[in-house]
Design a protein around this motif. Structure first.
Motif, mmCIF file in Angstrom:
data_model
loop_
_atom_site.group_PDB
_atom_site.id
_atom_site.type_symbol
_atom_site.label_atom_id
_atom_site.label_comp_id
_atom_site.label_asym_id
_atom_site.label_seq_id
_atom_site.Cartn_x
_atom_site.Cartn_y
_atom_site.Cartn_z
ATOM 1 N N TYR A 1 -6.916 -2.258 5.591
ATOM 2 C CA TYR A 1 -6.337 -2.053 4.258
ATOM 3 C C TYR A 1 -7.061 -2.876 3.197
ATOM 4 C CZ TYR A 1 -2.347 0.389 6.362
ATOM 5 O OH TYR A 1 -1.546 1.288 7.025
ATOM 6 N N MET A 29 0.837 -1.191 0.000
ATOM 7 C CA MET A 29 0.000 0.000 0.000
ATOM 8 C C MET A 29 0.879 1.251 0.000
ATOM 9 S SD MET A 29 -3.042 -1.353 0.049
ATOM 10 C CE MET A 29 -4.308 -0.205 0.618
ATOM 11 N N ALA A 72 -2.210 5.562 1.781
ATOM 12 C CA ALA A 72 -3.062 4.592 2.461
ATOM 13 C C ALA A 72 -2.702 4.508 3.942
ATOM 14 C CB ALA A 72 -2.928 3.219 1.808
ATOM 15 N N SER A 110 -6.848 6.837 -3.136
ATOM 16 C CA SER A 110 -5.704 7.721 -2.863
ATOM 17 C C SER A 110 -5.938 9.140 -3.351
ATOM 18 C CB SER A 110 -4.433 7.154 -3.496
ATOM 19 O OG SER A 110 -4.558 7.094 -4.903
#
Length: 316
Positions: A135, A78, A82, A145
């Motif tokens: 996540y 990630m 994140a 994002s």
């Protein structure tokens, strides 16, 4: 007209009682200071790498949880954004504390609910598991994002107060930059890991187990040359979309500093810099230039090809 004897005695007793309460409070304070060596709870500070003077100070407990959240995120591939979203969410939901209570059956860092399919209560109370689940949900949101942090966090959490995440974004941004390794030597901790008997002690096996728990198979810690040391290789072939080998090394090094109180870590060395646990947040816990022996004495082509390894030394 003089006061009746009864009122005089009552006033005297009240003054004596108040004095006794004050004396007891002072005695309790002195006893606590003696037992702890006059030290407050260990704390950590992360500073901005942008030279703007921004900083965030938090407890060692919060540091351990923040480091786990970041490590789990990067181990999943990630991006830093994140990790920022995850940290801001945990700051709002639990104050970065792994709490055993919340609204209805909400638990843990992210206040996840067993009845909503996040896992069992025991699973949710495992910070690494809870972070992985966060996540996993975030990754399913198209273009997360590029979304405002509040929107991305709300898509995962379905909170009744979605705008509350915004106030934590500056602190989460500082933490993410440091704990993903992008901002080198930006995290320091008191590292005051003193037990009830006043003696520091650590176990390298616990450090290796914690590394495996948070980073999974991406790390291969080995026993160092000393009984109390752990070596974490940072191979030149490490694959990182954002910063490569050096960033990965600083991520591991600052993870160790964040865990210094919990794991009784005394010293962390990486890339010619060294952090040493100190008694003062003002002087004893800064990153300094390491000696050639601590750097491993590397030179020549091999040194230029690889930053080498992170060395972690636990307290005896």
């Amino acid at each position: 007209m003089p006061e009746p004897p009864t009122l005089v005695r009552r006033g005297r007793l009240l003054r004596i009682g108040a004095a006794v309460v004050v004396l007891l409070a002072v005695a309790t304070y002195v006893a606590v200071q003696y037992a702890t060596g006059g030290r407050s709870k260990p704390r950590c500070t992360v500073v901005s790498a942008n030279g703007d003077g921004a900083s965030y100070t938090f407890t060692s407990e919060q540091a351990v949880n923040a480091a786990t959240i970041a490590a789990v995120g990067t181990s999943r591939g990630m991006p830093e954004r994140a990790v920022t979203i995850a940290l801001a969410t945990a700051l709002q939901e639990s104050g970065l504390r792994n709490i055993e209570h919340g609204d209805r059956d909400s638990l843990g860092l992210f206040q996840q609910r067993p009845t909503k399919g996040w896992g069992t209560a025991d699973q949710i109370m495992d910070p690494a598991y809870a972070s992985e689940r966060f996540y996993a949900h975030l990754a399913k949101i198209p273009g997360y994002s590029r979304l405002p942090l509040t929107a991305a966090a709300q898509r995962v959490q379905l909170s009744g107060f979605p705008q509350a995440y915004a106030k934590h974004e500056p602190d989460a941004t500082l933490l993410a930059a440091s704990l993903t390794g992008r901002a080198a030597a930006s995290l320091t901790c008191d590292g005051r890991a003193v037990g009830g008997d006043g003696v520091r002690s650590g176990d390298p096996a616990r450090v290796r187990a914690a590394l495996a728990r948070d980073f999974g198979r991406d790390v291969a810690p080995a026993k160092g040359p000393g009984e109390s040391s752990v070596r974490v290789p940072v191979p030149a072939t490490v694959d990182s979309a954002e910063g490569g080998e050096r960033q990965r090394g600083w991520e591991l090094a600052q993870w160790a500093v964040a865990n210094s109180s919990a794991l009784r870590i005394e010293r962390v060395s990486y890339a010619g810099r060294e952090w040493t646990a100190g008694e003062s947040g003002e002087s004893g816990d800064k990153w300094r230039k390491a000696s050639s022996a601590q750097r491993g004495g590397r030179s020549g082509p091999a040194a230029s090809m690889s930053v080498g390894e992170v060395r972690i030394v636990t307290g005896q």
